[in-house]
Motif scaffolding. Structure first.
Motif, short mmCIF file in Angstrom:
data_model
loop_
_atom_site.label_atom_id
_atom_site.label_comp_id
_atom_site.label_asym_id
_atom_site.label_seq_id
_atom_site.Cartn_x
_atom_site.Cartn_y
_atom_site.Cartn_z
N GLN A 1 0.84 -1.20 0.00
CA GLN A 1 0.00 0.00 0.00
C GLN A 1 0.87 1.25 0.00
O GLN A 1 2.00 1.21 0.47
CB GLN A 1 -0.88 0.02 1.26
CG GLN A 1 -1.81 -1.18 1.39
CD GLN A 1 -2.91 -1.22 0.32
OE1 GLN A 1 -3.24 -0.19 -0.26
NE2 GLN A 1 -3.45 -2.39 0.08
N PRO A 2 0.33 2.35 -0.50
CA PRO A 2 1.08 3.60 -0.39
C PRO A 2 1.28 3.98 1.08
O PRO A 2 0.65 3.41 1.97
CB PRO A 2 0.19 4.62 -1.09
CG PRO A 2 -1.14 3.99 -1.26
CD PRO A 2 -0.96 2.51 -1.18
N ARG A 3 2.15 4.93 1.31
CA ARG A 3 2.44 5.37 2.67
C ARG A 3 1.23 6.09 3.26
O ARG A 3 0.63 6.96 2.61
CB ARG A 3 3.65 6.33 2.64
CG ARG A 3 4.95 5.61 2.32
CD ARG A 3 5.45 4.93 3.55
NE ARG A 3 6.66 4.15 3.32
CZ ARG A 3 7.22 3.42 4.29
NH1 ARG A 3 6.69 3.38 5.50
NH2 ARG A 3 8.30 2.72 4.03
N MET A 4 0.92 5.77 4.52
CA MET A 4 -0.33 6.27 5.11
C MET A 4 -0.34 7.78 5.26
O MET A 4 -1.38 8.41 5.11
CB MET A 4 -0.63 5.58 6.44
CG MET A 4 0.11 6.14 7.62
SD MET A 4 -0.34 5.27 9.14
CE MET A 4 0.51 6.35 10.30
N VAL A 5 0.82 8.38 5.55
CA VAL A 5 0.81 9.83 5.78
C VAL A 5 0.54 10.57 4.46
O VAL A 5 -0.10 11.63 4.45
CB VAL A 5 2.10 10.32 6.47
CG1 VAL A 5 3.30 10.25 5.53
CG2 VAL A 5 1.94 11.73 7.00
N SER A 6 0.97 9.99 3.35
CA SER A 6 0.70 10.61 2.05
C SER A 6 -0.74 10.37 1.63
O SER A 6 -1.35 11.20 0.93
CB SER A 6 1.62 10.03 0.98
OG SER A 6 2.96 10.24 1.32
N ARG A 7 -1.29 9.25 2.04
CA ARG A 7 -2.62 8.86 1.57
C ARG A 7 -3.74 9.44 2.44
O ARG A 7 -4.73 9.94 1.92
CB ARG A 7 -2.69 7.34 1.58
CG ARG A 7 -3.91 6.74 0.92
CD ARG A 7 -3.81 5.24 0.98
NE ARG A 7 -4.80 4.58 0.16
CZ ARG A 7 -4.92 3.25 0.08
NH1 ARG A 7 -4.09 2.47 0.76
NH2 ARG A 7 -5.85 2.71 -0.67
N ASN B 1 0.76 8.96 -12.78
CA ASN B 1 0.18 9.59 -11.58
C ASN B 1 -0.45 8.53 -10.66
O ASN B 1 -0.28 8.57 -9.43
CB ASN B 1 -0.87 10.64 -11.98
CG ASN B 1 -1.54 11.24 -10.75
OD1 ASN B 1 -0.86 11.82 -9.90
ND2 ASN B 1 -2.84 11.06 -10.62
N ALA B 2 -1.15 7.58 -11.27
CA ALA B 2 -1.76 6.51 -10.45
C ALA B 2 -0.67 5.73 -9.71
O ALA B 2 -0.83 5.34 -8.55
CB ALA B 2 -2.58 5.58 -11.33
N ILE B 3 0.46 5.52 -10.38
CA ILE B 3 1.57 4.80 -9.74
C ILE B 3 2.11 5.64 -8.57
O ILE B 3 2.41 5.11 -7.50
CB ILE B 3 2.68 4.50 -10.78
CG1 ILE B 3 2.15 3.50 -11.83
CG2 ILE B 3 3.94 3.98 -10.11
CD1 ILE B 3 3.06 3.30 -13.03
N HIS B 4 2.22 6.94 -8.79
CA HIS B 4 2.69 7.81 -7.70
C HIS B 4 1.77 7.75 -6.50
O HIS B 4 2.21 7.80 -5.36
CB HIS B 4 2.78 9.27 -8.19
CG HIS B 4 3.90 9.50 -9.16
ND1 HIS B 4 3.95 10.59 -9.98
CD2 HIS B 4 5.01 8.78 -9.43
CE1 HIS B 4 5.05 10.55 -10.72
NE2 HIS B 4 5.71 9.45 -10.41
N VAL B 5 0.47 7.65 -6.77
CA VAL B 5 -0.49 7.69 -5.67
C VAL B 5 -0.69 6.32 -5.02
O VAL B 5 -0.82 6.21 -3.80
CB VAL B 5 -1.85 8.24 -6.18
CG1 VAL B 5 -2.89 8.25 -5.07
CG2 VAL B 5 -1.68 9.64 -6.75
N LYS B 6 -0.69 5.27 -5.84
CA LYS B 6 -1.11 3.96 -5.33
C LYS B 6 -0.05 2.85 -5.38
O LYS B 6 -0.24 1.78 -4.80
CB LYS B 6 -2.32 3.45 -6.15
CG LYS B 6 -3.59 4.24 -5.97
CD LYS B 6 -4.21 3.92 -4.64
CE LYS B 6 -5.56 4.59 -4.49
NZ LYS B 6 -6.56 4.07 -5.45
N GLY B 7 1.01 3.06 -6.13
CA GLY B 7 1.96 1.98 -6.40
C GLY B 7 2.58 1.39 -5.13
O GLY B 7 2.82 2.10 -4.16
N ARG B 8 2.85 0.10 -5.19
CA ARG B 8 3.41 -0.59 -4.02
C ARG B 8 4.85 -0.16 -3.74
O ARG B 8 5.32 -0.26 -2.60
CB ARG B 8 3.35 -2.11 -4.22
CG ARG B 8 1.95 -2.62 -4.51
CD ARG B 8 1.82 -4.12 -4.31
NE ARG B 8 2.68 -4.90 -5.19
CZ ARG B 8 2.70 -6.23 -5.22
NH1 ARG B 8 1.91 -6.92 -4.41
NH2 ARG B 8 3.50 -6.89 -6.05
#
Ligand code: NOJ
Length: 562
Positions: free
Chosen positions: A334-340, A412-419
């Motif tokens: 999952q992406p990092r929680m503080v960014s998400r 952009n999707a990779i930046h937001v969601k990528g593992r």
């Protein structure tokens, strides 16, 4: 209130490849972890969940296992592993290993045998099917890592099922011999002193008989279509888990958590009700889908607190009587929680602490992912070549290279969601490669390591690290954090998540501001009688007349007069 270690524990997840390299090859390893055990002890965690360290060709970074009873060359040896276990136990830390038994690697000896002929004794360890008369696939399921879930194998002119990559063939749990072998392998590790098991996609082990094709309206012949309804929480999964419990788990004092994408609250009760003797808790995914669109996780969709809270609340209430929650906001997938869910700019430290407060004050067992405790953030690599994750690369190929989607939208999707957001190397210091390796890291370090690293955090009494340390220590002192009943407050507030916890005559009030502006809160009168602050991310006491206003990303836990 049935007290249990696994309810009172705090778990810390290590993704070994990215934690600490000890030999300069750019890949984290077991000796690297050994060198950081004092750090973990200082943080105060009770259990380490170690992502897979078994022999693997690393198509999916160890989630493709070619030998369940040996250690990956890059990570070290079985002797290193023994030393790691001893080092943890000396420090009072338990070890939870990752158990990946829905599938193996295609390089596992069982699969090498299995694919060699139709009458090989191992043939039935995997799921083989002939294609259709006109070269059709055995069914229309898609792989979770893009493309079809079937791979053709010329040798025997059949297809094998792989829900993940083509190098991760699914094991055939219908075969009792396979199950017996897996139980023996589990006993091998438990006999060595392993204290816990995290079970990878364990709710996918039982597939619906006949492996039917998906039949949504509008599907054209040849279209692929998920298939999860035929393999998630399948017909025999509970029977298999109860058998596993009888045959192995019940013979040891072992902590268990099952990874269960697509599990509902009702499913989770079946998996974790103590009377049913299956698992202790599961990782549910509903809150991880809060920012997914109709076509799935790559369709970046805004989330809001109301949606997130509705889900978390449902799980809190749903498992209040039977079962037990795991609590997590990020992990290696999952992406990092503080960014998400927070703010990784101006309010990085405050929002990381606010989210930590949520994780440690809901009811359940908190799981911390490496780097979370220093507020590590997502990364935005500008080039696709910087990414290594098979899920990302396969998805890009399918959507952009073959499907013609817009590169910028997908990047952009990779930046937001990528593992890979979670997999950039652990940031230890401001030196070269963040102190992760003296060589070339297998995945680039997040450039913000010069500001965000453990050395900085340990030198700053107000760091995210010390806040986690405080929350973990509080859990040891206050049983209410573990066993207190949860009750939602202010259900209409769109920016503040408020709830109480109650244990006998003790009551706590938790207020969490999920926004970057001050929020006024009006609390029911009986809750207004504050005794004192247990913990808060702005530190210190606030004058009573200011308590009604939460500052940006403020988290505060009050104890109330009973
Ligand atoms: C879930 C794991 O957490 C993930 O990293 C992996 O790719 C899949 N299962 C397949 O094992």
């Amino acid at each position: 209130m049935n007290r249990a270690f696994w309810k009172e524990a705090v778990v810390y997840q290590i993704y070994p490849r990215s934690f600490q390299d000890s030999n300069g090859d750019g890949i984290g390893d077991l000796r690297g972890i050994i060198s950081r055990l004092d750090y973990l002890q200082k943080l105060g965690v009770d259990v380490v969940w170690l992502s897979p360290v078994y022999k693997s060709p690393n198509d999916d970074n160890g989630y493709d296992i070619s030998d369940y009873q040996d250690i990956m060359d890059e990570f070290g040896t079985l002797a290193d592993w023994e030393e790691l276990l001893a080092g943890m136990h000396e420090r009072g830390i338990k070890l939870m290993m990752d158990l990946v038994i829905n599938h193996s690697s295609d390089e596992h000896a069982w699969f090498v045998e299995s694919r060699s002929s139709k009458d090989n004794p191992y043939r039935d360890y995997y799921i083989w099917r002939p294609g259709g008369p006109n070269g059709e696939l055995p069914n229309n399921w898609s792989s979770i890592f893009s493309g079809p879930a079937w791979e053709y194998d010329e040798k025997t002119d059949e297809y094998y099922l792989h829900l993940f990559s083509r190098k991760q063939p699914d094991l055939n749990w219908e075969n009792p011999k396979l199950r017996e072998e897996l139980y023996k392998m589990m006993a091998f590790w438990l006999d060595k002193g392993v204290d816990g098991l995290r079970m990878d996609v364990i709710n996918m082990i039982s597939k619906v008989e006949g492996l039917p094709s998906v039949t949504h309206e509008g599907l054209a012949p040849g279209d692929l279509a998920g298939g999860g309804e035929y393999y998630m929480n399948g017909p025999r999964v509970h029977e298999f888990l109860q058998e596993m419990n009888r045959e192995v788990l019940s013979k040891y004092d072992v902590m268990t958590v099952g990874e269960t994408p697509g599990a509902s609250v009702e499913d989770a009760i079946l998996y974790t009700d103590e009377d049913r003797k299956e698992l202790q808790m599961v990782f549910q995914f509903e809150h991880m889908d809060v920012d997914a669109g109709p076509t799935g996780k790559w369709e970046v969709t805004p989330w809001n607190l109301t949606k997130l809270r509705d889900i978390l609340h449902k799980w809190q209430v749903g498992l209040a009587e039977r079962g037990w929650n795991s609590l997590y906001l990020n992990n290696h997938d999952q992406p990092r929680m503080v960014s998400r869910f927070g703010n990784d700019g101006k309010y990085r430290v405050l929002s990381a602490k606010m989210l930590a407060t949520l994780l440690h004050t809901l009811k359940g067992t908190p799981y911390i992912y490496q780097g979370e405790e220093i507020g590590m953030t997502n990364v935005k690599f500008p080039a696709l070549e910087d990414y290594k994750d098979i899920e990302i690369l396969n998805m890009y190929r399918e959507k952009v290279t073959e499907g013609g989607a817009d590169h910028d939208v997908i990047l952009n999707a990779i930046h937001v969601k990528g593992r890979d957001n979670a997999r950039t190397p652990m940031q230890w210091n401001a030196g070269e490669n963040a102190g992760f390796t003296t060589g070339t890291p297998w995945l680039k370090v997040n450039p913000n390591y010069t500001d965000i690293n453990t050395e900085q955090a340990l030198a700053d009494p107000d760091s995210v690290f010390y806040y986690y340390q405080q929350l973990i220590a509080l859990r040891k002192k206050h049983l209410i954090m573990v066993y207190g009943d949860y009750e939602l407050l202010l259900p209409e507030n769109e920016y503040v998540y408020a709830y109480s916890r109650t244990l006998k005559n003790e009551k706590w009030l938790v207020l969490l501001n999920f926004s970057d502006v001050p929020q006024e809160v009006e609390l029911p009168e009986e809750l207004a009688a504050v005794n004192g602050v247990i913990v808060g991310n702005y530190g210190g006491e606030q004058p009573a007349e200011e308590r009604g206003t939460l500052r940006p990303y403020e988290a505060v836990v009050y104890s109330l007069k009973s």
